[in-house]
Structures are given as structure tokens and as C-alpha cells.
Design a protein around this motif. Structure first.
Motif, PDB file in Angstrom:
ATOM      1  N   HIS A  19       0.864  -1.179   0.000  1.00 52.62           N
ATOM      2  CA  HIS A  19       0.000   0.000   0.000  1.00 52.62           C
ATOM      3  C   HIS A  19       0.900   1.227   0.000  1.00 52.62           C
ATOM      4  CE1 HIS A  19      -3.724  -2.047   0.126  1.00 52.62           C
ATOM      5  NE2 HIS A  19      -3.670  -2.419   1.392  1.00 52.62           N
ATOM      6  N   HIS A  53      -6.376   1.017  -3.214  1.00 52.04           N
ATOM      7  CA  HIS A  53      -5.726  -0.087  -2.505  1.00 52.04           C
ATOM      8  C   HIS A  53      -6.617  -1.316  -2.604  1.00 52.04           C
ATOM      9  CE1 HIS A  53      -2.784   2.598  -0.749  1.00 52.04           C
ATOM     10  NE2 HIS A  53      -3.763   3.397  -0.378  1.00 52.04           N
ATOM     11  N   THR A  76      -1.294  -1.407  -4.625  1.00 49.00           N
ATOM     12  CA  THR A  76      -1.839  -0.106  -4.987  1.00 49.00           C
ATOM     13  C   THR A  76      -1.946  -0.104  -6.498  1.00 49.00           C
ATOM     14  OG1 THR A  76      -0.749   0.907  -3.089  1.00 49.00           O
ATOM     15  CG2 THR A  76      -1.519   2.388  -4.823  1.00 49.00           C
TER      16      THR A  76
END
Length: 124
Positions: free
Chosen positions: A56, A81, A107
Motif C-alpha cells: 500500500h 488499494h 496499490t
């Protein structure tokens, strides 16, 4: 039901941590990698036509980096995300819940194709 000892709990936590580390390594280096690495751009991968980074990361920064790499006519206006894992039945990476076995955080910058009549996006 007997109580779990601290050693038992620690062993379970270590096994879970190792499974997550193994999934992360497999996503970037395993036999069934997540997407295709982008040459000369460490950490960036192409999966299902979108640019992603394992882990992330800041979504705005990821959008900016992706936009720099995309050819004319393509752009990114958002990132999000997600979590993915290898589906044991089809042996492919699929979206999953964050607590699923072998879950890997990613991501994703969603790649769009610009229509010639569309105005330039204002958030690039």
C-alpha cells in the motif's frame, strides 16, 4: 478448552508472518508473478492493463508516477488499494479479502484511454 500458551500463539503469529512474506516474494519473484515488471522502473508492474505496486503506497504519488510512464492517449485519474492472492483452483492472481490466505496488498493505478474529443484531465 485449554488456554493457548504464549509459545503457541507466537508460533502461529510467526507462521502467518512467514506465509505473508512468502506471498509477497511470490508476487514479485515467483513462478507465477503478479503481472509483468515494467522495465527500468523497479516495483512497478502491469496487471490486467493497469499499473500497480506491491504494497500500500500513497495513491496520489502512484498516479503521478504512472502518468509519466503512459504513452499519449492514456492516463491515470485515480488509484486504489486492494488485496490479491493466487486462487488455488485456477492458479491465477485474483482480488481477495485482506485477511485471505496469501493476501498481498497492492496499490493500483487505473489506466484510462483518452478519447480524442475529451478535454485534458485537470488532476494530472
Amino acid at each position: 478448552m485449554p488456554e493457548h500458551t504464549p509459545g503457541y500463539v507466537a508460533a502461529l503469529a510467526a507462521a502467518l508472518h512467514q506465509a505473508n512474506v512468502n506471498a509477497l516474494v511470490a508476487a514479485e519473484n515467483g513462478d507465477n508473478q503478479l503481472g509483468i515488471p515494467v522495465p527500468h522502473h523497479p516495483g512497478l508492474r502491469v496487471w490486467n492493463g493497469d499499473l500497480l505496486r506491491v504494497g500500500h503506497h500513497d495513491k496520489d504519488t502512484h498516479c503521478l508516477e504512472a502518468n509519466v510512464l503512459l504513452p499519449d492517449g492514456k492516463y491515470v485519474d485515480m488509484a486504489h488499494h486492494e488485496h490479491v492472492h493466487i486462487d488455488p483452483d485456477i492458479h491465477q492472481w485474483v482480488f481477495c479479502a485482506k485477511d485471505a490466505d496469501g493476501s498481498v496488498p497492492v496499490t493500483i493505478a487505473v489506466t484510462q484511454t483518452r478519447h480524442p474529443d475529451d478535454p485534458e484531465p485537470t488532476n494530472r
